[in-house]
Design a protein around this motif. Sequence first.
Motif, mmCIF file in Angstrom:
data_model
loop_
_atom_site.group_PDB
_atom_site.id
_atom_site.type_symbol
_atom_site.label_atom_id
_atom_site.label_comp_id
_atom_site.label_asym_id
_atom_site.label_seq_id
_atom_site.Cartn_x
_atom_site.Cartn_y
_atom_site.Cartn_z
ATOM 1 N N LYS A 95 0.822 -1.214 0.000
ATOM 2 C CA LYS A 95 0.000 0.000 0.000
ATOM 3 C C LYS A 95 0.852 1.259 0.000
ATOM 4 O O LYS A 95 0.359 2.337 -0.298
ATOM 5 C CB LYS A 95 -0.975 0.006 1.180
ATOM 6 N N GLU A 154 -6.108 1.023 -1.103
ATOM 7 C CA GLU A 154 -5.656 2.420 -1.062
ATOM 8 C C GLU A 154 -4.158 2.425 -1.321
ATOM 9 O O GLU A 154 -3.469 1.459 -1.008
ATOM 10 C CB GLU A 154 -5.932 3.026 0.321
ATOM 11 N N TYR A 156 -0.522 4.840 -0.901
ATOM 12 C CA TYR A 156 0.052 5.946 -0.130
ATOM 13 C C TYR A 156 1.439 6.322 -0.639
ATOM 14 O O TYR A 156 2.157 5.501 -1.205
ATOM 15 C CB TYR A 156 0.163 5.555 1.346
ATOM 16 N N LEU A 161 -2.151 9.738 1.647
ATOM 17 C CA LEU A 161 -3.060 9.014 0.744
ATOM 18 C C LEU A 161 -2.974 9.574 -0.670
ATOM 19 O O LEU A 161 -3.118 10.774 -0.901
ATOM 20 C CB LEU A 161 -4.500 9.142 1.250
ATOM 21 N N ARG A 164 -7.760 6.108 -3.793
ATOM 22 C CA ARG A 164 -8.549 4.937 -3.407
ATOM 23 C C ARG A 164 -9.059 4.302 -4.684
ATOM 24 O O ARG A 164 -9.535 5.001 -5.580
ATOM 25 C CB ARG A 164 -9.751 5.342 -2.547
ATOM 26 N N ASP A 168 -11.222 6.281 -8.011
ATOM 27 C CA ASP A 168 -10.038 6.552 -8.824
ATOM 28 C C ASP A 168 -10.361 7.089 -10.216
ATOM 29 O O ASP A 168 -9.601 7.887 -10.775
ATOM 30 C CB ASP A 168 -9.247 5.234 -8.904
#
Length: 593
Positions: A95, A154, A156, A161, A164, A168
Amino acid sequence: MRDFRGDTIYFIVVDRFFDGNPSNDLGKDPRDFDPTRTDFWKFWGGDLRGVIQKLEYLQRLGASAIWLTPVFDQIDEVIDIGGQQMTAYHGYWTKDFKRLDQHLVDRPDEVRVFARADTVFDELLGELHRRDMHLVLDIVCNHSNPHIGEARCELYDDGKLLCRYDEDNGAWFHHHGDVGDWNDLGQVQSHDLCALADFNEESFAYRSYIKSAMKQWLDKGVDAFRVDTVKHMPIWFWQEFTGDMEVHKPETFMFGEWFQGGCWDPASVEFANKSGMSILDFAWRNAVVAALANRSAGGFQELAAVVERDHQFRDATDLVTFVDNHDLPRFLSISNDPARFRLAMLLTMVARGVPCIYYGNEQLLHCDVNGGNDPFNRPMMTSFEETPLVRDVSALAALRSRSPAVQRAGMRTKWLDADRWVFTRAYLGSCVVVATNRSDHGCALEVSGLELAEGRHEDLLGGAPLDVRDGRATIGLGPRSIAVFEQTRALPTGRAVVEIQAHGMRTQHGEQVLVCGDAPELGAWDVSRAVPMEWIDHQTWATTIAFDLSAGREIHYKFILRRAGAHQRETGRGHHRHVPASGHATWRDQWRA
Ligand SMILES: [Ca+2]
Ligand SMILES: [Ca+2]
Ligand SMILES: [Ca+2]
């Protein structure tokens, strides 16, 4: 690109290797950890401290590079896939590509690996480099993490962030669902693998993010990339990626995982030749398992057939070879035959390519539940003993690190049937002779054309010595055995040392390729003083030249094929190169027909 051909890689599933720090075992969701180490889909506690604590063991084994499963920050949830509760213990559900996962570090704040230089990851790199060992970072550019059930994927950027999956609108990810038709290249490249959110490589934001992340890992001191799922992205993406990485840090070795790739898969060969990175050689693995685990009728002839096709590759000597990995059942789960497994391991150590040992191979580690298929091919490492196999691997890893023949030469078969194989590898006066017998009976093989000097040669693995006269010898082999004989000469030395490879001419037995040019080291255009090159395969010749007078200068040269007593020069204007003022270089040239 860094030359890895003297290296022996050791591939570690970090969670399953050694727990050096129990304080990080529990992730954000305590359900993700199984202290009993019986649930193969949960975290079991292995970490980077554990790898550091076992470096001495790995160094004794002869490993000179370690490949770690991805260390990036993984999703924290336990997710349900097809009724199975799964976690990201394997590292392929990232992520945040700019952070370390919290299961791997000593202190929680070390996950911000680019904010400081004193993390356990920095310590690992320092310890490796102090031992003249290398770190191979396993990277994934094709996908992020799953979007299935409660998992919504998600992404990062160092904790910030980025996007998502659900919101998107195609900016970061393809939204095409799982691959349905594996024969449709478009689907293979732009659909999901098992609900893993597939990145949209057309997105400039995505490409900038992933490239900047990987450059920061290189800046940390990472020496090589093992690149996941390369077949699932278009080659133009990889060409941009490898080019950028090479500019950023020229000394980076890269090899890709084209699943089941190798000489029998033309698309994977084209990828190896044009992407800017090498590939894992599944063809070698499949043939070694067929010959020695399945004891196929073809036996060693199947392995020799793989090597016979080396000419398809621009350079087969930097393919990454292996017997086992984390996606296929281990050899010992297919056939619990330690004697023939030893042959598979040791043969791979001295064949062409860069060998990669899967963690635990040297300890005969295996778990046979469900045929040893994923995840049962990833049991916990339980033993770090000095076994006979550890000593054999160590002897051949040392040979690899000192022998130009093992690093650079092609393979010439001198004896071949289903049960026995003798091949030699010769390069500028260095030579190895490898002889193996998979059968239950001993044998004595008369061979000729050996490149070894006259006299007695000892078997590096402790078997009977070899007496060579006029290039002839009788090799005695016990049942299920392998013998390795060595003659090593140092490569030429000078202000600059250049490996020159020429590829693309088709040569027959008895023909010779030479390199001739304006530099005095290349004969100053006097063909009688041209430098003879070494045969690598039917279409590849190479040599290593020390430049003193021409170091730091522009030179001009051509390759010449000596065929039936005549000299056939390349067409066109020849090759122009800048000889470095000092150090090493590799020039890969295409024969101009
Ligand atoms: Ca731990
Ligand atoms: Ca995590
Ligand atoms: Ca893709």
